[in-house]
Design an enzyme around this catalytic site. Structure first.
Site, PDB file in Angstrom:
ATOM      1  N   ASN A  13       0.866  -1.180   0.000  1.00 52.29           N
ATOM      2  CA  ASN A  13       0.000   0.000   0.000  1.00 52.29           C
ATOM      3  C   ASN A  13       0.905   1.234   0.000  1.00 52.29           C
ATOM      4  OD1 ASN A  13      -1.803   2.047   0.444  1.00 52.29           O
ATOM      5  ND2 ASN A  13      -2.318   1.430   2.543  1.00 52.29           N
ATOM      6  N   LYS A  15       0.109   4.242  -0.365  1.00 50.65           N
ATOM      7  CA  LYS A  15      -0.549   5.466   0.129  1.00 50.65           C
ATOM      8  C   LYS A  15      -0.287   6.609  -0.859  1.00 50.65           C
ATOM      9  CE  LYS A  15      -0.322   3.488   4.677  1.00 50.65           C
ATOM     10  NZ  LYS A  15      -0.339   3.658   6.114  1.00 50.65           N
ATOM     11  N   HIS A 100      -9.780   1.051   4.457  1.00 53.35           N
ATOM     12  CA  HIS A 100      -8.504   1.255   5.131  1.00 53.35           C
ATOM     13  C   HIS A 100      -8.708   2.233   6.287  1.00 53.35           C
ATOM     14  CE1 HIS A 100      -4.463   2.684   5.963  1.00 53.35           C
ATOM     15  NE2 HIS A 100      -4.051   1.519   5.492  1.00 53.35           N
ATOM     16  N   GLU A 102      -7.178   4.727   7.275  1.00 51.45           N
ATOM     17  CA  GLU A 102      -7.059   6.151   6.950  1.00 51.45           C
ATOM     18  C   GLU A 102      -8.327   6.650   6.255  1.00 51.45           C
ATOM     19  OE1 GLU A 102      -3.191   5.822   5.114  1.00 51.45           O
ATOM     20  OE2 GLU A 102      -2.451   5.209   7.086  1.00 51.45           O
ATOM     21  N   GLU A 172      -5.767  -4.827  10.234  1.00 50.81           N
ATOM     22  CA  GLU A 172      -4.737  -3.838  10.536  1.00 50.81           C
ATOM     23  C   GLU A 172      -5.125  -3.062  11.786  1.00 50.81           C
ATOM     24  OE1 GLU A 172      -2.405  -2.592   6.733  1.00 50.81           O
ATOM     25  OE2 GLU A 172      -4.256  -1.456   6.835  1.00 50.81           O
ATOM     26  N   GLY A 178       1.892   2.626  10.761  1.00 52.29           N
ATOM     27  CA  GLY A 178       2.804   3.754  10.616  1.00 52.29           C
ATOM     28  C   GLY A 178       3.415   4.206  11.932  1.00 52.29           C
ATOM     29  N   SER A 217       2.933  -1.687  10.438  1.00 50.24           N
ATOM     30  CA  SER A 217       4.366  -1.649  10.737  1.00 50.24           C
ATOM     31  C   SER A 217       5.098  -2.948  10.401  1.00 50.24           C
ATOM     32  CB  SER A 217       4.612  -1.248  12.199  1.00 50.24           C
ATOM     33  OG  SER A 217       4.171   0.093  12.408  1.00 50.24           O
TER      34      SER A 217
HETATM   35  P1  PGA Z   1       2.473   0.642   7.634  1.00 49.77           P
HETATM   36  O1  PGA Z   1       1.047   0.803   6.920  1.00 49.77           O
HETATM   37  O2  PGA Z   1       3.075  -0.645   7.134  1.00 49.77           O
HETATM   38  O3  PGA Z   1       3.261   1.854   7.216  1.00 49.77           O
HETATM   39  O4  PGA Z   1       2.198   0.590   9.114  1.00 49.77           O
HETATM   40  C1  PGA Z   1       0.211  -0.305   6.684  1.00 49.77           C
HETATM   41  C2  PGA Z   1      -1.086   0.152   6.067  1.00 49.77           C
HETATM   42  O5  PGA Z   1      -1.593   1.215   6.439  1.00 49.77           O
HETATM   43  O6  PGA Z   1      -1.639  -0.534   5.180  1.00 49.77           O
END
Ligand code: PGA
Length: 253
Positions: A13, A15, A100, A102, A172, A178, A217
């Site tokens: 992903n 982003k 997701h 976000e 997740e 993140g 992460s």
């Molecule tokens: P991250 O993001 O690996 O940077 O924690 C994962 C995601 O949001 O899909």
């Protein structure tokens, strides 16, 4: 019923990173260094504006699959700034991230919107990867399972049996995205088991095999341990998927 992917699934992903030029360069380098393998599925989710460039750069390497990170729930119309599932498909996407964290927490998407988006994705002949996960306060209140299963039921609500059988799910935990704070393989296994139980109820026989990825992460150092956790059928990776080097390592876990 045909299964669209061979687990484990390694999903990147990106982003809001990598415009068309960077996406093209990433795909070219990744392909040059990643040998096609039929024992896994690799999916890249570039920003929507970069999907077409990634598809062109991939050329005939169909072992690298593509998706978008979001679509609108309508197929067309007066929705300035949005793009639809049929457009994503035309650009080369096969998969769509839906729900997701976000989207849920930064853009305020409700369970109902998530359900409509899953339906739009399936209607376009694409595969939803439904993301579910609890916030830290929800975990601390002992509500992890209730939140995750509520999101799961909502996401499947408008999918018919065939769409349920081919979808993907990603767990997740929001507090692990993140933040550098990863769920332990044990934490992940507990929630994955709850998701699997519910999928058996919601999707019947297909509930046995719908891949449930872990995300939050993930990096080259912890990927193997997380992938080995019971019930984890793949990894959804944000930050550590942006550099070819670390993505190569993760995708060959
Ligand atoms: P991250 O993001 O690996 O940077 O924690 C994962 C995601 O949001 O899909």
């Amino acid at each position: 019923m045909s299964r669209p992917v061979r687990p484990p699934v390694f999903a990147a992903n990106w982003k809001m990173h990598h415009g068309p030029t960077a996406a093209r360069a990433f795909v070219a380098e990744f392909l040059a260094r990643h040998t096609p393998r039929d024992d896994r599925t690799v999916i890249l989710f570039p920003p929507a504006l970069s999907v077409h460039a990634a598809a062109e750069a991939r050329a005939d390497r169909r072992d690298i699959r593509l998706g978008v990170q979001n679509v609108h729930f309508e197929d067309r119309g007066a929705f300035t700034g949005e793009s639809s599932a049929p457009m994503a498909r035309e650009a080369g996407a096969e998969f769509v991230l839906v729900g997701h964290s976000e989207r849920r927490h930064v853009f305020g998407e409700s369970d109902e919107v998530t359900a409509r988006k899953c339906a739009a994705v399936a209607r376009a002949g694409l595969v939803p990867m439904l993301c579910v996960g609890e916030r830290l306060d929800e975990r601390e209140a002992g509500a992890t399972e209730a939140v995750v299963l509520r999101q799961l039921r909502a996401g499947l609500a408008e999918l018919d049996e065939a769409a349920r059988a081919t979808m993907l799910v990603a767990y997740e935990p929001v507090w692990a995205i993140g933040t550098g704070r990863t769920a332990t393989p044990g934490d992940a296994a507990i929630v994955h088991e709850a998701i699997r139980r519910e999928l058996r109820v919601l999707a019947g026989q297909a509930g046995e095999w719908i891949p449930v990825l872990y995300g939050g992460s993930v990096n080259a150092g912890n990927a193997a341990a997380l992938l080995a956790a019971p019930g984890v059928g793949g990894l959804l990776v944000g930050g550590a998927s942006l550099e070819v080097e670390s993505w190569l390592a993760i995708a060959s876990t």
